[in-house]
Design a protein around this motif. Structure first.
Motif, PDB file in Angstrom:
ATOM      1  N   LEU A 109       0.826  -1.207   0.000  1.00  0.00           N
ATOM      2  CA  LEU A 109       0.000   0.000   0.000  1.00  0.00           C
ATOM      3  C   LEU A 109       0.860   1.256   0.000  1.00  0.00           C
ATOM      4  CD1 LEU A 109      -3.102   0.644   0.166  1.00  0.00           C
ATOM      5  CD2 LEU A 109      -2.760   0.953   2.626  1.00  0.00           C
ATOM      6  N   LEU A 204     -10.291  -3.126   3.122  1.00  0.00           N
ATOM      7  CA  LEU A 204      -9.353  -2.899   2.021  1.00  0.00           C
ATOM      8  C   LEU A 204      -9.342  -4.075   1.048  1.00  0.00           C
ATOM      9  CD1 LEU A 204      -6.314  -1.266   3.859  1.00  0.00           C
ATOM     10  CD2 LEU A 204      -7.912  -0.167   2.290  1.00  0.00           C
ATOM     11  N   THR A 208     -10.484  -3.390  -2.850  1.00  0.00           N
ATOM     12  CA  THR A 208      -9.615  -3.661  -3.992  1.00  0.00           C
ATOM     13  C   THR A 208     -10.217  -4.723  -4.907  1.00  0.00           C
ATOM     14  OG1 THR A 208      -8.343  -5.210  -2.614  1.00  0.00           O
ATOM     15  CG2 THR A 208      -7.481  -2.974  -2.850  1.00  0.00           C
ATOM     16  N   ARG A 211     -12.887  -3.078  -6.995  1.00  0.00           N
ATOM     17  CA  ARG A 211     -12.270  -2.197  -8.002  1.00  0.00           C
ATOM     18  C   ARG A 211     -11.413  -2.975  -9.013  1.00  0.00           C
ATOM     19  NH1 ARG A 211     -11.650   3.304  -6.602  1.00  0.00           N
ATOM     20  NH2 ARG A 211     -13.539   3.966  -5.509  1.00  0.00           N
ATOM     21  N   THR A 213      -8.429  -4.208  -8.575  1.00  0.00           N
ATOM     22  CA  THR A 213      -7.084  -3.655  -8.521  1.00  0.00           C
ATOM     23  C   THR A 213      -6.306  -4.339  -7.412  1.00  0.00           C
ATOM     24  OG1 THR A 213      -5.809  -1.588  -8.418  1.00  0.00           O
ATOM     25  CG2 THR A 213      -7.712  -1.765  -6.948  1.00  0.00           C
ATOM     26  N   THR A 214      -5.127  -3.850  -7.126  1.00  0.00           N
ATOM     27  CA  THR A 214      -4.280  -4.414  -6.072  1.00  0.00           C
ATOM     28  C   THR A 214      -3.984  -3.339  -5.036  1.00  0.00           C
ATOM     29  OG1 THR A 214      -2.239  -3.796  -7.221  1.00  0.00           O
ATOM     30  CG2 THR A 214      -3.208  -5.965  -7.734  1.00  0.00           C
ATOM     31  N   PHE A 215      -3.421  -3.754  -3.896  1.00  0.00           N
ATOM     32  CA  PHE A 215      -3.047  -2.779  -2.877  1.00  0.00           C
ATOM     33  C   PHE A 215      -2.017  -1.789  -3.428  1.00  0.00           C
ATOM     34  CE2 PHE A 215      -4.008  -6.469   0.088  1.00  0.00           C
ATOM     35  CZ  PHE A 215      -5.273  -6.002   0.407  1.00  0.00           C
ATOM     36  N   LEU A 218      -3.739   0.828  -5.726  1.00  0.00           N
ATOM     37  CA  LEU A 218      -4.984   1.402  -5.215  1.00  0.00           C
ATOM     38  C   LEU A 218      -4.958   2.925  -5.220  1.00  0.00           C
ATOM     39  CD1 LEU A 218      -7.751   0.860  -3.878  1.00  0.00           C
ATOM     40  CD2 LEU A 218      -6.579   0.879  -1.664  1.00  0.00           C
ATOM     41  N   VAL A 220      -7.378   6.145  -4.067  1.00  0.00           N
ATOM     42  CA  VAL A 220      -8.551   6.456  -3.251  1.00  0.00           C
ATOM     43  C   VAL A 220      -8.678   7.956  -3.054  1.00  0.00           C
ATOM     44  CG1 VAL A 220      -8.711   4.285  -1.965  1.00  0.00           C
ATOM     45  CG2 VAL A 220      -7.163   6.067  -1.171  1.00  0.00           C
ATOM     46  N   ARG A 309      -1.099   8.599  -4.140  1.00  0.00           N
ATOM     47  CA  ARG A 309      -2.068   7.526  -4.252  1.00  0.00           C
ATOM     48  C   ARG A 309      -3.358   7.855  -3.499  1.00  0.00           C
ATOM     49  NH1 ARG A 309      -0.707   3.696  -8.185  1.00  0.00           N
ATOM     50  NH2 ARG A 309       1.562   3.715  -8.329  1.00  0.00           N
TER      51      ARG A 309
END
Length: 311
Positions: A109, A204, A208, A211, A213-215, A218, A220, A309
Motif C-alpha cells: 500500500l 481494504l 480492492t 475495483r 485492482t491491487t493494494f 490502489l 482512493v 495515491r
C-alpha cells in the motif's frame, strides 16, 4: 453494495471476536485494577516516508515535529516513540505475522494516511498508551484525562470530532457524530482495536476486489480513506463496541450533546472540547481561549491528503 458488505462483514467479526467466555475472563483478570495500574506510560506518534521519497535518504523536517514537544513537556517520565517505516514493519511482523493480508497491505500500500490509520489501531492493541497525530498539541498531562470517578473502570479514552446537534451535516464526516482518532488512549489488549485491525484489513481487501485492482495500485479519494480506515470507520467500530455494552444505544445521536465525560462499558467518551476544541462546529470552544476540559488541540495539517495515491 460495498457498504452493505462492509456492514455485514464487520459485524460478523464483532460477534466472532467477542465471545462471552473470553470477555468475561478478561474482565475477571482486571476487575481489581484501575486505569493507573493498567495504562502504559507511553506516547506514540507516526511518521512514514512519503510515497515519492527515497526511504534510504529521506529525513523528517524537524519543523513538522514542533508540536511533539508539548507531549514531552507535559508528560515527563512517559516514554516517547516516533514510529517510522522500520518500526512499523517490525510491529507487523512481531505481532501480526499470521495475517497474510495485513503483511501484503504494509508491503504494497502506497497511501501513508491509510497505513498510519491502521498502525494506530495495531499499536494500541498490542502496546497501549496514547497515540496522537504529529499535528496535535498536548494541553494538559495525560494523567489528568480520566476523572477519579472513572479510574476503576476506564480502559479506553476517546473524544468527539463532530457532533451534528441541531445543525447540518458535513460532507466527509460520519452522520450525526464522529469520534476523532487523531488522539486515543487505551490499555493494551482491548478488543476494540483488534476489531479495527480486522475491519481495515477486510474493508481494504473487499474494496480492492470490487475495483479489480491491487493494494499497490490502489487509488482512493480522501473521503474513501475516511470510510475505509479513518475516523468514519473508527466511529463505526467504536459504536459497535458501545452497543455491546449498552444495547439500548440505537444511534450515534443518543450520545449527542455531551457536556461531561460519559463512560459506556469501559470506554470513556470526552465531550467535544476534550480532544476537539478550536473547531467552528459542534459547540467546540472557538474563541481563542482554552477551556478547562480541553486536553488536546488538533492543527489539521495532515500531509497524507497530498500523497500521490490519495486521489
Amino acid at each position: 453494495m460495498l457498504a452493505a458488505l462492509f456492514h455485514s462483514t464487520f459485524y460478523y467479526h464483532i460477534g466472532r471476536l467477542t465471545e462471552p467466555t473470553i470477555h468475561e475472563q478478561t474482565n475477571q483478570q482486571i476487575a481489581t485494577q484501575d486505569w493507573r495500574s493498567l495504562f502504559p506510560r507511553k506516547i506514540w506518534q507516526v511518521y512514514l516516508t512519503p510515497p515519492k521519497a527515497n526511504k534510504n535518504s529521506f529525513e523528517v523536517d524537524s519543523k513538522q515535529l514542533s508540536d511533539s514537544a508539548s507531549w514531552l513537556a507535559h508528560n515527563r517520565d512517559y516514554g516517547y516513540t516516533l514510529v517510522g517505516d522500520d518500526g512499523a514493519e517490525t510491529l507487523v511482523h512481531q505481532h501480526f505475522a499470521k495475517n497474510a493480508t495485513l503483511l501484503r497491505i504494509f508491503k504494497e500500500l502506497k497511501n501513508t494516511g491509510m497505513k498510519a490509520d491502521l498502525l494506530r489501531y495495531m499499536i494500541l492493541s498490542v502496546k497501549g498508551g496514547v497515540y496522537s497525530d504529529i499535528d496535535t498539541i498536548n494541553l494538559k498531562p495525560i494523567d489528568s484525562w480520566v476523572p477519579e470517578i472513572y479510574q476503576k473502570d476506564a480502559r479506553v479514552v476517546l473524544g468527539v470530532e463532530f457532533d451534528r446537534l441541531n445543525g447540518s451535516n458535513w460532507g466527509e464526516v460520519h452522520p450525526d457524530m464522529q469520534f476523532c482518532q487523531w488522539t486515543i488512549a487505551a490499555t493494551p489488549g482491548h478488543p476494540l482495536f483488534s476489531y479495527m485491525v480486522d475491519w481495515v484489513v477486510t474493508a481494504l481487501e473487499m474494496f480492492t476486489a470490487e475495483r479489480e485492482t491491487t493494494f499497490s495500485e490502489l487509488h482512493v479519494s480522501s473521503a474513501e480513506v475516511m470510510k475505509l480506515t479513518g475516523p468514519s470507520a473508527w466511529t463505526d467500530g467504536v459504536f459497535a463496541q458501545l452497543q455491546q455494552y449498552e444495547p439500548d444505544l440505537r444511534s450515534l445521536s443518543d450520545l449527542s450533546g455531551l457536556t461531561e465525560p460519559r463512560l459506556v462499558g469501559d470506554i470513556l467518551i470526552l465531550p467535544i472540547d476534550g480532544f476537539g476544541m478550536g473547531q467552528a462546529h459542534s459547540n467546540s470552544t472557538n474563541d481563542g481561549s482554552i477551556p478547562n476540559d480541553a486536553f488536546v488541540q488538533h492543527n489539521f495539517r495532515g500531509s497524507w491528503r497530498h500523497d500521490k495515491r490519495s486521489n
